[in-house]
Design a protein around this motif. Structure first.
Motif, PDB file in Angstrom:
ATOM      1  N   LEU A   5       0.868  -0.901   0.290  1.00 13.86           N
ATOM      2  CA  LEU A   5      -0.413  -0.158   0.042  1.00 13.86           C
ATOM      3  C   LEU A   5       0.766   1.024  -0.173  1.00 13.86           C
ATOM      4  CD1 LEU A   5      -2.724   1.190   0.518  1.00 13.86           C
ATOM      5  CD2 LEU A   5      -2.339   0.657   2.503  1.00 13.86           C
ATOM      6  N   LEU A   6       2.136   1.083   1.185  1.00 19.08           N
ATOM      7  CA  LEU A   6       3.250   2.258   1.230  1.00 19.08           C
ATOM      8  C   LEU A   6       3.918   3.138  -0.502  1.00 19.08           C
ATOM      9  CD1 LEU A   6       3.943   2.442   4.705  1.00 19.08           C
ATOM     10  CD2 LEU A   6       2.495   3.427   3.618  1.00 19.08           C
ATOM     11  N   THR A   7       3.754   1.859  -1.056  1.00 19.85           N
ATOM     12  CA  THR A   7       4.612   1.953  -2.085  1.00 19.85           C
ATOM     13  C   THR A   7       4.048   1.736  -3.495  1.00 19.85           C
ATOM     14  OG1 THR A   7       6.064  -0.342  -1.746  1.00 19.85           O
ATOM     15  CG2 THR A   7       5.712   0.262  -4.144  1.00 19.85           C
ATOM     16  N   ALA A   8       1.631   1.677  -3.139  1.00 15.81           N
ATOM     17  CA  ALA A   8       1.409   1.840  -4.612  1.00 15.81           C
ATOM     18  C   ALA A   8       1.115   3.558  -4.483  1.00 15.81           C
ATOM     19  CB  ALA A   8      -0.042   1.338  -4.644  1.00 15.81           C
ATOM     20  N   LEU A   9       0.776   4.259  -2.783  1.00 13.07           N
ATOM     21  CA  LEU A   9       0.703   5.286  -2.664  1.00 13.07           C
ATOM     22  C   LEU A   9       1.902   6.508  -3.282  1.00 13.07           C
ATOM     23  CD1 LEU A   9      -0.630   5.932   0.638  1.00 13.07           C
ATOM     24  CD2 LEU A   9      -1.690   6.250  -1.169  1.00 13.07           C
ATOM     25  N   ARG A  10       3.377   5.295  -2.825  1.00 16.55           N
ATOM     26  CA  ARG A  10       4.407   6.550  -3.521  1.00 16.55           C
ATOM     27  C   ARG A  10       4.018   6.940  -4.884  1.00 16.55           C
ATOM     28  NH1 ARG A  10       8.757   2.855  -1.039  1.00 16.55           N
ATOM     29  NH2 ARG A  10       9.330   3.833  -3.051  1.00 16.55           N
ATOM     30  N   ILE A  11       4.268   5.200  -5.891  1.00 21.21           N
ATOM     31  CA  ILE A  11       4.124   5.698  -6.763  1.00 21.21           C
ATOM     32  C   ILE A  11       2.885   6.646  -7.918  1.00 21.21           C
ATOM     33  CG2 ILE A  11       3.854   3.902  -9.106  1.00 21.21           C
ATOM     34  CD1 ILE A  11       5.043   1.675  -7.118  1.00 21.21           C
ATOM     35  N   ILE A  12       1.832   6.612  -6.380  1.00 19.30           N
ATOM     36  CA  ILE A  12       1.077   7.818  -7.232  1.00 19.30           C
ATOM     37  C   ILE A  12       1.076   8.914  -7.020  1.00 19.30           C
ATOM     38  CG2 ILE A  12      -1.921   7.967  -6.796  1.00 19.30           C
ATOM     39  CD1 ILE A  12      -2.031   4.952  -6.351  1.00 19.30           C
ATOM     40  N   THR A  13       1.293   9.350  -5.823  1.00 18.69           N
ATOM     41  CA  THR A  13       2.233  10.460  -5.828  1.00 18.69           C
ATOM     42  C   THR A  13       3.323  11.005  -6.726  1.00 18.69           C
ATOM     43  OG1 THR A  13       1.951  10.259  -3.740  1.00 18.69           O
ATOM     44  CG2 THR A  13       3.021  11.884  -4.160  1.00 18.69           C
ATOM     45  N   ALA A  14       4.331  10.356  -7.253  1.00 16.35           N
ATOM     46  CA  ALA A  14       4.656  10.259  -8.469  1.00 16.35           C
ATOM     47  C   ALA A  14       4.994  11.025  -9.606  1.00 16.35           C
ATOM     48  CB  ALA A  14       6.495   9.311  -8.369  1.00 16.35           C
ATOM     49  N   ILE A  15       3.921   9.747 -10.163  1.00 15.16           N
ATOM     50  CA  ILE A  15       2.811  10.286 -11.589  1.00 15.16           C
ATOM     51  C   ILE A  15       2.521  11.655 -10.782  1.00 15.16           C
ATOM     52  CG2 ILE A  15       1.027   9.341 -13.013  1.00 15.16           C
ATOM     53  CD1 ILE A  15       1.862   5.952 -11.972  1.00 15.16           C
ATOM     54  N   ILE A  16       1.615  11.997 -10.256  1.00 12.61           N
ATOM     55  CA  ILE A  16       1.031  12.700 -10.787  1.00 12.61           C
ATOM     56  C   ILE A  16       2.096  14.015 -10.516  1.00 12.61           C
ATOM     57  CG2 ILE A  16      -0.496  14.483  -8.818  1.00 12.61           C
ATOM     58  CD1 ILE A  16      -2.329  11.903  -7.848  1.00 12.61           C
ATOM     59  N   LEU A  17       3.171  14.120 -10.045  1.00 11.13           N
ATOM     60  CA  LEU A  17       4.032  15.640  -9.904  1.00 11.13           C
ATOM     61  C   LEU A  17       4.860  15.102 -10.938  1.00 11.13           C
ATOM     62  CD1 LEU A  17       6.034  14.924  -5.708  1.00 11.13           C
ATOM     63  CD2 LEU A  17       4.481  16.965  -7.278  1.00 11.13           C
ATOM     64  N   ILE A  18       4.842  13.743 -11.756  1.00 10.88           N
ATOM     65  CA  ILE A  18       6.001  14.101 -13.045  1.00 10.88           C
ATOM     66  C   ILE A  18       4.254  14.615 -14.538  1.00 10.88           C
ATOM     67  CG2 ILE A  18       6.800  12.607 -14.977  1.00 10.88           C
ATOM     68  CD1 ILE A  18       7.365  10.819 -12.430  1.00 10.88           C
ATOM     69  N   GLY A  47      11.486  26.588 -11.351  1.00  8.15           N
ATOM     70  CA  GLY A  47      12.395  26.210 -10.221  1.00  8.15           C
ATOM     71  C   GLY A  47      11.344  24.980  -9.199  1.00  8.15           C
ATOM     72  N   ILE A  48      10.351  25.465  -9.556  1.00 15.11           N
ATOM     73  CA  ILE A  48       9.131  24.194  -8.551  1.00 15.11           C
ATOM     74  C   ILE A  48       9.044  23.125  -9.245  1.00 15.11           C
ATOM     75  CG2 ILE A  48       6.940  24.351  -7.818  1.00 15.11           C
ATOM     76  CD1 ILE A  48       6.880  26.998  -7.150  1.00 15.11           C
ATOM     77  N   GLY A  49       9.146  23.642 -11.197  1.00 17.91           N
ATOM     78  CA  GLY A  49       9.613  22.385 -11.354  1.00 17.91           C
ATOM     79  C   GLY A  49      10.486  21.002 -11.196  1.00 17.91           C
ATOM     80  N   VAL A  50      11.911  22.171 -11.333  1.00 20.18           N
ATOM     81  CA  VAL A  50      12.413  21.125 -10.988  1.00 20.18           C
ATOM     82  C   VAL A  50      12.217  20.357  -9.708  1.00 20.18           C
ATOM     83  CG1 VAL A  50      15.401  20.920 -10.883  1.00 20.18           C
ATOM     84  CG2 VAL A  50      14.073  22.086 -12.490  1.00 20.18           C
ATOM     85  N   LEU A  51      12.028  21.145  -8.766  1.00 19.56           N
ATOM     86  CA  LEU A  51      12.006  21.149  -7.440  1.00 19.56           C
ATOM     87  C   LEU A  51      11.320  19.771  -7.122  1.00 19.56           C
ATOM     88  CD1 LEU A  51      12.267  23.800  -4.642  1.00 19.56           C
ATOM     89  CD2 LEU A  51      13.299  22.098  -5.199  1.00 19.56           C
ATOM     90  N   GLU A  52       9.986  20.355  -7.946  1.00 19.15           N
ATOM     91  CA  GLU A  52       9.201  18.536  -8.238  1.00 19.15           C
ATOM     92  C   GLU A  52       9.284  17.613  -8.967  1.00 19.15           C
ATOM     93  OE1 GLU A  52       5.170  19.497  -9.822  1.00 19.15           O
ATOM     94  OE2 GLU A  52       4.868  21.164  -8.599  1.00 19.15           O
ATOM     95  N   LEU A  53      10.053  17.267 -10.409  1.00 22.47           N
ATOM     96  CA  LEU A  53      10.861  16.329 -10.728  1.00 22.47           C
ATOM     97  C   LEU A  53      12.027  15.553  -9.483  1.00 22.47           C
ATOM     98  CD1 LEU A  53      11.503  15.055 -13.432  1.00 22.47           C
ATOM     99  CD2 LEU A  53      13.398  16.585 -13.246  1.00 22.47           C
ATOM    100  N   ILE A  54      12.436  16.479  -8.855  1.00 23.89           N
ATOM    101  CA  ILE A  54      14.155  15.807  -8.059  1.00 23.89           C
ATOM    102  C   ILE A  54      12.824  14.866  -6.579  1.00 23.89           C
ATOM    103  CG2 ILE A  54      15.197  16.413  -5.990  1.00 23.89           C
ATOM    104  CD1 ILE A  54      16.537  18.512  -7.386  1.00 23.89           C
ATOM    105  N   ALA A  55      11.458  15.605  -6.199  1.00 26.52           N
ATOM    106  CA  ALA A  55      10.386  14.674  -5.341  1.00 26.52           C
ATOM    107  C   ALA A  55      10.379  13.809  -5.998  1.00 26.52           C
ATOM    108  CB  ALA A  55       9.425  15.479  -4.937  1.00 26.52           C
TER     109      ALA A  55
END
Length: 67
Positions: A5-18, A47-55
């Motif tokens: 569940l935690l892995t799925a939440l991390r992946i979903i969050t990363a996809i939204i950011l990307i 700048g915020i785009g770069v920070l979101e990419l890093i996150a």
């Protein structure tokens, strides 16, 4: 189960950011309007785009999730 569940939440969050990066890096009119309104265009948008990419990348690497 909790680990998956935690892995799925991390992946979903990363996809939204990307997905939102496309609007920031291509200077979509809505993104430009938002950052112009808050007085951060263009350096704040990029700048915020770069920070979101890093996150997003850090979320996908298990050893760096804590960052």
């Amino acid at each position: 189960m909790k680990k998956y569940l935690l892995t799925a939440l991390r992946i979903i969050t990363a996809i939204i950011l990307i997905q939102t990066l496309r609007f920031k890096f291509t200077a979509h009119p809505d993104s430009v309007y938002i950052f112009t309104t808050v007085g951060m265009e263009p350096f704040g948008r990029i700048g915020i785009g770069v920070l979101e990419l890093i996150a997003a990348v850090l979320l996908l690497i298990p050893r760096t999730v804590w960052l």
